[in-house]
Scaffold this motif. Sequence first.
Motif, PDB file in Angstrom:
ATOM      1  N   THR A 134       0.848  -1.178   0.000  1.00  0.00           N
ATOM      2  CA  THR A 134       0.000   0.000   0.000  1.00  0.00           C
ATOM      3  C   THR A 134       0.894   1.242   0.000  1.00  0.00           C
ATOM      4  O   THR A 134       2.105   1.152   0.249  1.00  0.00           O
ATOM      5  N   CYS A 135       0.303   2.394  -0.247  1.00  0.00           N
ATOM      6  CA  CYS A 135       1.083   3.631  -0.238  1.00  0.00           C
ATOM      7  C   CYS A 135       1.684   3.902   1.139  1.00  0.00           C
ATOM      8  O   CYS A 135       2.807   4.410   1.238  1.00  0.00           O
TER       9      CYS A 135
ATOM     10  N   PRO B  19       7.139  17.858   6.689  1.00  0.00           N
ATOM     11  CA  PRO B  19       5.848  17.787   7.371  1.00  0.00           C
ATOM     12  C   PRO B  19       4.703  18.473   6.624  1.00  0.00           C
ATOM     13  O   PRO B  19       3.538  18.309   7.002  1.00  0.00           O
ATOM     14  N   ASN B  20       5.012  19.229   5.556  1.00  0.00           N
ATOM     15  CA  ASN B  20       3.953  19.899   4.801  1.00  0.00           C
ATOM     16  C   ASN B  20       3.239  18.974   3.817  1.00  0.00           C
ATOM     17  O   ASN B  20       2.216  19.357   3.248  1.00  0.00           O
ATOM     18  N   TYR B  21       3.779  17.784   3.610  1.00  0.00           N
ATOM     19  CA  TYR B  21       3.168  16.875   2.640  1.00  0.00           C
ATOM     20  C   TYR B  21       2.092  16.014   3.294  1.00  0.00           C
ATOM     21  O   TYR B  21       2.254  15.525   4.408  1.00  0.00           O
ATOM     22  N   GLY B  22       0.994  15.837   2.538  1.00  0.00           N
ATOM     23  CA  GLY B  22      -0.090  14.966   2.958  1.00  0.00           C
ATOM     24  C   GLY B  22      -0.634  14.221   1.756  1.00  0.00           C
ATOM     25  O   GLY B  22      -0.261  14.501   0.603  1.00  0.00           O
ATOM     26  N   VAL B  23      -1.511  13.273   2.009  1.00  0.00           N
ATOM     27  CA  VAL B  23      -2.080  12.459   0.930  1.00  0.00           C
ATOM     28  C   VAL B  23      -2.738  13.354  -0.112  1.00  0.00           C
ATOM     29  O   VAL B  23      -3.414  14.335   0.219  1.00  0.00           O
TER      30      VAL B  23
ATOM     31  N   SER C 149       0.725   9.332  -4.367  1.00  0.00           N
ATOM     32  CA  SER C 149       0.985  10.757  -4.537  1.00  0.00           C
ATOM     33  C   SER C 149       0.720  11.492  -3.229  1.00  0.00           C
ATOM     34  O   SER C 149      -0.244  11.205  -2.522  1.00  0.00           O
ATOM     35  N   TRP C 150       1.597  12.451  -2.947  1.00  0.00           N
ATOM     36  CA  TRP C 150       1.434  13.314  -1.772  1.00  0.00           C
ATOM     37  C   TRP C 150       1.603  14.764  -2.214  1.00  0.00           C
ATOM     38  O   TRP C 150       2.435  15.069  -3.072  1.00  0.00           O
ATOM     39  N   LYS C 151       0.816  15.652  -1.623  1.00  0.00           N
ATOM     40  CA  LYS C 151       0.819  17.066  -2.027  1.00  0.00           C
ATOM     41  C   LYS C 151       1.333  17.950  -0.893  1.00  0.00           C
ATOM     42  O   LYS C 151       0.959  17.765   0.271  1.00  0.00           O
ATOM     43  N   ASN C 152       2.177  18.906  -1.258  1.00  0.00           N
ATOM     44  CA  ASN C 152       2.649  19.903  -0.303  1.00  0.00           C
ATOM     45  C   ASN C 152       1.521  20.893  -0.060  1.00  0.00           C
ATOM     46  O   ASN C 152       1.062  21.570  -0.980  1.00  0.00           O
ATOM     47  N   GLN C 153       1.074  20.980   1.187  1.00  0.00           N
ATOM     48  CA  GLN C 153      -0.076  21.813   1.506  1.00  0.00           C
ATOM     49  C   GLN C 153       0.231  23.305   1.419  1.00  0.00           C
ATOM     50  O   GLN C 153      -0.685  24.130   1.403  1.00  0.00           O
ATOM     51  N   THR C 154       1.515  23.661   1.334  1.00  0.00           N
ATOM     52  CA  THR C 154       1.903  25.061   1.207  1.00  0.00           C
ATOM     53  C   THR C 154       2.149  25.460  -0.246  1.00  0.00           C
ATOM     54  O   THR C 154       1.575  26.426  -0.749  1.00  0.00           O
ATOM     55  N   SER C 155       3.000  24.696  -0.927  1.00  0.00           N
ATOM     56  CA  SER C 155       3.384  25.048  -2.306  1.00  0.00           C
ATOM     57  C   SER C 155       2.495  24.414  -3.359  1.00  0.00           C
ATOM     58  O   SER C 155       2.450  24.890  -4.501  1.00  0.00           O
ATOM     59  N   GLY C 156       1.808  23.342  -3.003  1.00  0.00           N
ATOM     60  CA  GLY C 156       1.010  22.624  -3.983  1.00  0.00           C
ATOM     61  C   GLY C 156       1.803  21.617  -4.801  1.00  0.00           C
ATOM     62  O   GLY C 156       1.244  20.892  -5.628  1.00  0.00           O
TER      63      GLY C 156
END
Length: 204
Positions: free
Chosen positions: A68-69, A83-87, A111-118
């Motif tokens: 799994t991921c 720590p800025n990355y999330g699912v 895939s994980w997305k940076n909640q600040t930079s995108g």
Amino acid sequence: MSTTTRRTTLLAVAVAAGIAASAALSGCTPAAKPAGSPTAPATGSNTAPATPVATPTPTDPPTPVGLTCEQVVTPDQLYAFNPNYGVDPGYAPKAGSLEKKIADWQGVACSWKNQTSGDVIQVAVAKPPASQLEGLKNAAITASHPVPTYGVPPQVEGYFAPGEAGQVQIFRAGYWIVAESPAFQEPGDAAPLMESVLGNVPAS
């Protein structure tokens, strides 16, 4: 490109990297951020990563990876990396991408997305049909630069291609690992995360 030729190339790169590292990194601690390969291109290159050329339809089947991921990169490992990355909700690999090929071969694409930079990080793992591995490796070494800091050849064959989204390819024990992100501008940018992935993917 034959296996012997590719391994000779990787060994030469690994020896050169070792000599350079011995001269330049004396006194560095193991916790230091891994340096990029001496053969890696300069930061900020806008060259788009090339994808492998088309290969014949394999007659032998892929092997399901069964991961799994959260097993490929654990939440703790992701937090330690940044720590800025999330699912990344709703993620699906793009048609024609290496990640889509991996998903089609019963692998796992995450895939994980940076909640600040995108910015998005994609990591995909497959155990391709054995008949396809040589072609995938030859395509990687043609389109990318060998990176001995991802692991010691020939047990681990690592490559990096720069671009708007830098692309990592690693081959080990029949597994094919692809990682891609705008956050990967140099091989060393991806190294800590790749260390975690390699620690989680079976080594045999």
